[in-house]
Design an enzyme around this catalytic site. Structure first.
Site, PDB file in Angstrom:
ATOM      1  N   ARG A 112     -16.946  -9.326  12.531  1.00 29.99           N
ATOM      2  CA  ARG A 112     -17.319  -8.101  12.040  1.00 29.99           C
ATOM      3  C   ARG A 112     -15.887  -7.271  12.299  1.00 29.99           C
ATOM      4  O   ARG A 112     -16.433  -6.227  11.883  1.00 29.99           O
ATOM      5  CB  ARG A 112     -18.975  -7.785  13.722  1.00 29.99           C
ATOM      6  N   HIS A 113     -14.640  -7.985  13.218  1.00 28.70           N
ATOM      7  CA  HIS A 113     -13.860  -7.302  13.199  1.00 28.70           C
ATOM      8  C   HIS A 113     -13.303  -8.415  11.852  1.00 28.70           C
ATOM      9  O   HIS A 113     -12.570  -9.164  12.357  1.00 28.70           O
ATOM     10  CB  HIS A 113     -13.257  -7.696  14.243  1.00 28.70           C
ATOM     11  N   ARG A 114     -12.804  -7.099  11.101  1.00 31.12           N
ATOM     12  CA  ARG A 114     -12.683  -7.452   9.366  1.00 31.12           C
ATOM     13  C   ARG A 114     -11.279  -7.479   9.346  1.00 31.12           C
ATOM     14  O   ARG A 114     -10.852  -7.126   8.633  1.00 31.12           O
ATOM     15  CB  ARG A 114     -13.609  -6.205   8.532  1.00 31.12           C
ATOM     16  N   TYR A 121     -15.029 -24.281   9.441  1.00 30.81           N
ATOM     17  CA  TYR A 121     -14.825 -25.126   8.997  1.00 30.81           C
ATOM     18  C   TYR A 121     -16.125 -25.445   7.882  1.00 30.81           C
ATOM     19  O   TYR A 121     -17.094 -24.287   8.002  1.00 30.81           O
ATOM     20  CB  TYR A 121     -15.325 -25.958  10.367  1.00 30.81           C
ATOM     21  N   ARG A 124     -20.705 -27.430   4.099  1.00 30.71           N
ATOM     22  CA  ARG A 124     -20.627 -27.187   2.965  1.00 30.71           C
ATOM     23  C   ARG A 124     -20.107 -28.700   2.247  1.00 30.71           C
ATOM     24  O   ARG A 124     -20.126 -30.236   1.732  1.00 30.71           O
ATOM     25  CB  ARG A 124     -20.282 -26.538   1.784  1.00 30.71           C
ATOM     26  N   LEU A 216      -1.038  -8.244  16.020  1.00 24.01           N
ATOM     27  CA  LEU A 216      -1.451  -7.769  18.068  1.00 24.01           C
ATOM     28  C   LEU A 216      -2.397  -6.144  18.226  1.00 24.01           C
ATOM     29  O   LEU A 216      -3.134  -5.942  18.896  1.00 24.01           O
ATOM     30  CB  LEU A 216       0.084  -7.660  18.934  1.00 24.01           C
ATOM     31  N   HIS A 221      -7.091  -4.153  19.769  1.00 22.89           N
ATOM     32  CA  HIS A 221      -8.587  -3.987  19.253  1.00 22.89           C
ATOM     33  C   HIS A 221      -9.567  -4.690  19.480  1.00 22.89           C
ATOM     34  O   HIS A 221     -10.756  -4.156  20.354  1.00 22.89           O
ATOM     35  CB  HIS A 221      -8.957  -3.176  18.640  1.00 22.89           C
ATOM     36  N   ARG A 226     -14.206  -6.298  23.260  1.00 20.03           N
ATOM     37  CA  ARG A 226     -14.627  -7.573  23.540  1.00 20.03           C
ATOM     38  C   ARG A 226     -14.553  -8.471  25.204  1.00 20.03           C
ATOM     39  O   ARG A 226     -15.199  -9.304  25.598  1.00 20.03           O
ATOM     40  CB  ARG A 226     -14.726  -8.917  22.130  1.00 20.03           C
TER      41      ARG A 226
END
EC number: 2.1.1.148
Length: 304
Positions: A112-114, A121, A124, A216, A221, A226
């Site tokens: 979600r931290h875009r 990995y 598929r 950084l 952020h 987190r």
């Protein structure tokens, strides 16, 4: 944490190599390079590469803001000024690339931290390992009665044992079926299911891996959210490990981050007004504060 002999050999080889360079290096980060730091039961964080140090932040700030910053007596003071006043671009001059091994459900929170570059990995093209996150007993908790997305009291005795058994058995059974679906068997008339389809049967506690590169400013952020006590334990375990790494990489910047972000408090305009009224000797209650019940509860938790 489980590393294959090949991964151990790769890490030792990388750490044994040294190249002459004219670029800025951080002694603390040089010691961290390639080392696998264990997280949870099978997870890890390790630094693959980095750019910049504390001086890169102040160098960029002085270019950006010109001669005015010459009044700042030292780099530490300038970095604290930048952090205190929410300047962002000087901190973007530093970057780091992590190799992270983590459970899929943690990865789905993390992504979600875009504001980072990610390469995961691929299940598929490759077969995932038989590795699953199974919590320690003291991390098994009931749903919180006051927080819809948090934990409450720790499960005890037979209930905790039963939950752990379910987690282990379901994970192993799912992986057995995953392997079975993948495996062709001409005698049994099995072609074997494509990897991209067979993976859908695996549980969310399966481990995945990725490279995650971030500057950084955006890393701070991520860590502010987190590494917070209210964050889910599993992702907080990764954030705490990364905090220790960043502390060695950019000690002055991390000190400012720890002071103004991790240890600081943001106040709304109403909260500032309530504090002023209290300092003036007024008794302020929830009813006279102008705050919502939730805001007042959070205000009291910090200020009493």
């Amino acid at each position: 944490m489980t590393l294959t002999p090949e991964q151990h050999a790769e890490i030792e080889e990388q750490r044994s190599l040294s190249q002459p360079t004219r670029r800025a290096v951080s002694p603390g980060m040089e010691e961290r390079l390639y080392t696998a730091h264990p997280v949870l039961d099978h997870g890890l964080v390790r630094v693959i590469d980095y750019m910049g140090d504390d001086s890169a932040i102040t160098q960029a700030a002085r270019v950006s803001y010109g001669r005015g910053t010459k009044k700042v007596s030292d780099d530490r003071g300038l970095i604290r000024y930048l952090m205190r006043h929410w300047h962002s671009t000087p901190f973007e001059m530093c970057e780091v690339k992590f190799h992270v091994k983590l459970p899929v459900f943690v990865a789905r929170q993390w992504i979600r931290h875009r504001t980072a570059n990610v390469n995961e990995y691929s299940a598929r093209y490759s077969i995932l390992d038989r590795e699953f996150y199974i919590p320690e007993p003291d991390k098994l908790a009931a749903q919180s009665t006051v927080n819809h997305q948090g934990r409450g009291a720790v499960l005890q005795g037979e209930e905790a044992a039963r939950v752990l058994d379910i987690l282990r058995e379901d994970a192993m059974r799912s992986y057995d079926h995953y392997e079975d679906m993948l495996t062709p068997d001409a005698e049994a008339g099995k072609q074997g299911l494509a990897r991209e389809l067979a993976r859908m049967n695996l549980p969310m506690n399966t481990y995945t891996q990725w490279y995650w590169k971030v500057d950084l400013h955006n890393l701070f952020h991520f860590l502010r959210l987190r590494a917070d006590a209210h964050a889910q334990y599993e992702i907080r375990a990764y954030a705490d490990t990364m905090c220790e790494i960043v502390k060695d990489w950019v000690p002055a910047a991390y000190e400012a981050f720890e002071d103004y972000r991790l240890g600081g408090v943001n106040l709304s305009g109403r909260a500032v007004e309530v504090l002023k009224r209290r300092l003036a000797g007024e008794t302020v209650t929830a009813e006279t504060s102008g705050m919502s019940k939730g805001e007042w509860r959070e205000f009291e938790a910090v200020w009493g």
